[in-house]
Write an enzyme that holds these catalytic residues in place. Sequence first.
Site, PDB file in Angstrom:
ATOM      1  N   HIS A   7      36.696  26.485  30.811  1.00 33.99           N
ATOM      2  CA  HIS A   7      35.440  25.990  31.373  1.00 33.99           C
ATOM      3  C   HIS A   7      34.881  26.907  32.459  1.00 33.99           C
ATOM      4  CE1 HIS A   7      36.968  24.067  35.144  1.00 33.99           C
ATOM      5  NE2 HIS A   7      35.694  23.871  35.443  1.00 33.99           N
ATOM      6  N   SER A  51      39.085  22.124  39.971  1.00 31.36           N
ATOM      7  CA  SER A  51      40.164  22.700  39.163  1.00 31.36           C
ATOM      8  C   SER A  51      40.072  24.215  39.134  1.00 31.36           C
ATOM      9  CB  SER A  51      40.151  22.124  37.747  1.00 31.36           C
ATOM     10  OG  SER A  51      38.906  22.314  37.126  1.00 31.36           O
ATOM     11  N   GLU A  52      38.831  24.789  39.132  1.00 33.19           N
ATOM     12  CA  GLU A  52      38.658  26.239  39.235  1.00 33.19           C
ATOM     13  C   GLU A  52      37.357  26.595  39.935  1.00 33.19           C
ATOM     14  OE1 GLU A  52      41.530  25.794  35.909  1.00 33.19           O
ATOM     15  OE2 GLU A  52      39.401  25.296  35.806  1.00 33.19           O
ATOM     16  N   THR A  53      37.370  27.790  40.521  1.00 30.08           N
ATOM     17  CA  THR A  53      36.189  28.408  41.133  1.00 30.08           C
ATOM     18  C   THR A  53      36.167  29.860  40.665  1.00 30.08           C
ATOM     19  OG1 THR A  53      36.307  26.967  43.073  1.00 30.08           O
ATOM     20  CG2 THR A  53      35.074  29.025  43.319  1.00 30.08           C
TER      21      THR A  53
END
Length: 294
Positions: free
Chosen positions: A77, A46-48
């Site tokens: 997060h 979902s994210e990096t």
Amino acid sequence: MRRFPFVTLDVFTDRRFGGNQLAVFPDARGLSDAEMQALASEFNLSETTFVLPPEDPANTARVRIFNRTAEMPFAGHPNVGTAYVLADRDRDGLLRFEQPAGLVEIAVGRDAAGAVITTTVAAPQPLTIGETLPPDLIAACACISEAGILTARHVPTLASDGGNPRVLLEVTSEALAMAAPDHAAFRRAVEALPALGGRLSLYLYRRDGERLRARMFSPLAGTPEDAATGSAATPLTGFLLSLSSAERHAIDILQGVEMGRPSLLRTTARRTADGIRATVGGGCVPVLRGEALL
């Protein structure tokens, strides 16, 4: 060939393979914008996050957050997990990350032996409450009946505190269990509602005793469902405070259960001179270490 070390973590959990996955590049100097986006797409999380030197030396780092398709101004997060990775840089238990949404402060909690046990992110902006949205249109996006949305306290409402706006909606237990994102309905909604600016994320919640249960759908950003969404939990907690006469409150939110990745997000909200401010925190577990070869 250039080498860029990375680590992955499970965030908002105390056990491996729970919580929300995150990849962190602790030293992203030399990566272009296009390479950061390509790496985020390659990880397919979902994210990096990508850590760079701060523009102001008084701050800890400049942290850029990419989802599968675009850079984000702020997210929960990714900040919690990146703070865990960079905890050795804290000053008096506090990290300061420069991000497009503003300066993000993260408190580091340690046990008696000095090990990091929690990191808690303060949303960079006060709560902003946006437009209300038609329940029938939002219900179609989540594949639930309109009767599954509870409107006694509020109708589906856009809210943000620095991240992308989320649609907050209270639902029945049955609706939360059966909900699923309908991609076509999401596309129809953004075409019908210009106020969304082409983006639509739903944060469904229900009451579960003293805590909340939640799910988040954002298929147009490449995340059909998210295991833990700090940048939705903080506006929700702030929004619920705005509906009460209280000065502050704390809410635990359980998310990701339906995905088999249970996550616990501990949130607070309080009234301040410039509006309602919220925080979200939790634990992290390291999972992988490696190198990207470019």
